[in-house]
Design a protein around this motif. Structure first.
Motif, PDB file in Angstrom:
ATOM      1  N   ALA A 195       0.825  -1.211   0.000  1.00  0.00           N
ATOM      2  CA  ALA A 195       0.000   0.000   0.000  1.00  0.00           C
ATOM      3  C   ALA A 195       0.858   1.260   0.000  1.00  0.00           C
ATOM      4  O   ALA A 195       0.577   2.209  -0.745  1.00  0.00           O
ATOM      5  N   ILE A 196       1.924   1.289   0.807  1.00  0.00           N
ATOM      6  CA  ILE A 196       2.779   2.485   0.827  1.00  0.00           C
ATOM      7  C   ILE A 196       3.580   2.572  -0.469  1.00  0.00           C
ATOM      8  O   ILE A 196       3.853   3.671  -0.967  1.00  0.00           O
ATOM      9  N   GLU A 197       3.902   1.433  -1.059  1.00  0.00           N
ATOM     10  CA  GLU A 197       4.583   1.440  -2.358  1.00  0.00           C
ATOM     11  C   GLU A 197       3.660   2.025  -3.426  1.00  0.00           C
ATOM     12  O   GLU A 197       4.100   2.803  -4.286  1.00  0.00           O
ATOM     13  N   ASP A 198       2.372   1.689  -3.365  1.00  0.00           N
ATOM     14  CA  ASP A 198       1.391   2.266  -4.293  1.00  0.00           C
ATOM     15  C   ASP A 198       1.263   3.775  -4.089  1.00  0.00           C
ATOM     16  O   ASP A 198       1.139   4.534  -5.059  1.00  0.00           O
ATOM     17  N   GLN A 199       1.316   4.235  -2.838  1.00  0.00           N
ATOM     18  CA  GLN A 199       1.257   5.672  -2.558  1.00  0.00           C
ATOM     19  C   GLN A 199       2.458   6.393  -3.177  1.00  0.00           C
ATOM     20  O   GLN A 199       2.314   7.475  -3.743  1.00  0.00           O
ATOM     21  N   ALA A 200       3.620   5.780  -3.056  1.00  0.00           N
ATOM     22  CA  ALA A 200       4.821   6.380  -3.642  1.00  0.00           C
ATOM     23  C   ALA A 200       4.688   6.451  -5.162  1.00  0.00           C
ATOM     24  O   ALA A 200       4.984   7.488  -5.772  1.00  0.00           O
ATOM     25  N   ALA A 201       4.209   5.373  -5.776  1.00  0.00           N
ATOM     26  CA  ALA A 201       4.034   5.356  -7.234  1.00  0.00           C
ATOM     27  C   ALA A 201       3.016   6.396  -7.673  1.00  0.00           C
ATOM     28  O   ALA A 201       3.221   7.089  -8.676  1.00  0.00           O
ATOM     29  N   HIS A 202       1.940   6.539  -6.905  1.00  0.00           N
ATOM     30  CA  HIS A 202       0.910   7.538  -7.223  1.00  0.00           C
ATOM     31  C   HIS A 202       1.478   8.960  -7.158  1.00  0.00           C
ATOM     32  O   HIS A 202       1.065   9.843  -7.911  1.00  0.00           O
ATOM     33  N   ALA A 203       2.446   9.158  -6.259  1.00  0.00           N
ATOM     34  CA  ALA A 203       3.103  10.469  -6.131  1.00  0.00           C
ATOM     35  C   ALA A 203       4.226  10.642  -7.159  1.00  0.00           C
ATOM     36  O   ALA A 203       4.892  11.679  -7.184  1.00  0.00           O
ATOM     37  N   GLY A 204       4.450   9.610  -7.991  1.00  0.00           N
ATOM     38  CA  GLY A 204       5.501   9.689  -8.998  1.00  0.00           C
ATOM     39  C   GLY A 204       6.881   9.365  -8.467  1.00  0.00           C
ATOM     40  O   GLY A 204       7.883   9.716  -9.087  1.00  0.00           O
ATOM     41  N   ASP A 205       6.950   8.700  -7.321  1.00  0.00           N
ATOM     42  CA  ASP A 205       8.223   8.379  -6.681  1.00  0.00           C
ATOM     43  C   ASP A 205       8.451   6.874  -6.649  1.00  0.00           C
ATOM     44  O   ASP A 205       7.515   6.084  -6.787  1.00  0.00           O
ATOM     45  N   GLN A 206       9.685   6.501  -6.413  1.00  0.00           N
ATOM     46  CA  GLN A 206      10.032   5.122  -6.082  1.00  0.00           C
ATOM     47  C   GLN A 206       9.996   5.000  -4.560  1.00  0.00           C
ATOM     48  O   GLN A 206      10.364   5.947  -3.848  1.00  0.00           O
ATOM     49  N   LEU A 207       9.574   3.856  -4.059  1.00  0.00           N
ATOM     50  CA  LEU A 207       9.514   3.660  -2.610  1.00  0.00           C
ATOM     51  C   LEU A 207      10.872   3.895  -1.960  1.00  0.00           C
ATOM     52  O   LEU A 207      10.953   4.442  -0.862  1.00  0.00           O
ATOM     53  N   GLU A 208      11.950   3.523  -2.651  1.00  0.00           N
ATOM     54  CA  GLU A 208      13.298   3.681  -2.105  1.00  0.00           C
ATOM     55  C   GLU A 208      13.635   5.138  -1.786  1.00  0.00           C
ATOM     56  O   GLU A 208      14.520   5.411  -0.977  1.00  0.00           O
TER      57      GLU A 208
END
Length: 148
Positions: free
Chosen positions: A112-125
């Protein structure tokens, strides 16, 4: 030479790796620690699938790559009903890498937090995260939040 020797040695030093146990009361950082830590912070640097099977609290089989057990058996052939897939998450912070095995619900929280990062245009890393435990009675659920 542009950099002092101490700086170069520090840059080449391997991080300390701590295997972390998830409990209902928090993160236990070693077998010697009695008091769990309430939260961990850092960046996710690696995620992979592993498999483990416990009997009477003892690890009897594991597959560090999620497909082949250490005893040579392939997980696809075995399909033992007590074998559980886990996400092994490496969280790095200031020279320490915390290795945390996430069960199903906690893994869903990581996705879920990885999806949030992708939605913001970011990589989770790229996100600095705060991990905490929700006490679910006999097990602890890891929850993830982006640190500001």
């Amino acid at each position: 030479m542009n950099h002092p020797k101490r700086q170069m040695c520090m840059a080449l030093r391997r991080p300390t790796t701590l295997l972390v146990k998830v409990t209902p009361k928090g993160f236990v950082l070693s077998a010697l620690d009695e008091e769990p830590v309430a939260e961990l912070t850092g960046r996710i640097v690696k995620i992979r699938v592993i498999r483990k099977r416990f009997e009477d609290g003892v690890l009897v089989c594991d597959a560090p790559d999620g497909t082949h057990a250490r005893n040579g058996t392939t997980c696809g052939q075995c399909q033992h009903p007590r074998c559980r897939p886990l996400l092994r998450c490496h969280l790095a912070d200031r020279g320490i890498v915390y290795v945390i095995d996430l069960a199903y619900t906690s893994a869903g929280n990581l996705f879920a937090i990885e999806d949030q990062a992708a939605h913001a245009g970011d990589q989770l890393e790229a996100w600095h995260l705060r991990l905490c435990i929700v006490d679910r009675g006999y097990w602890g659920e890891v929850q993830f939040a982006r640190e500001a």
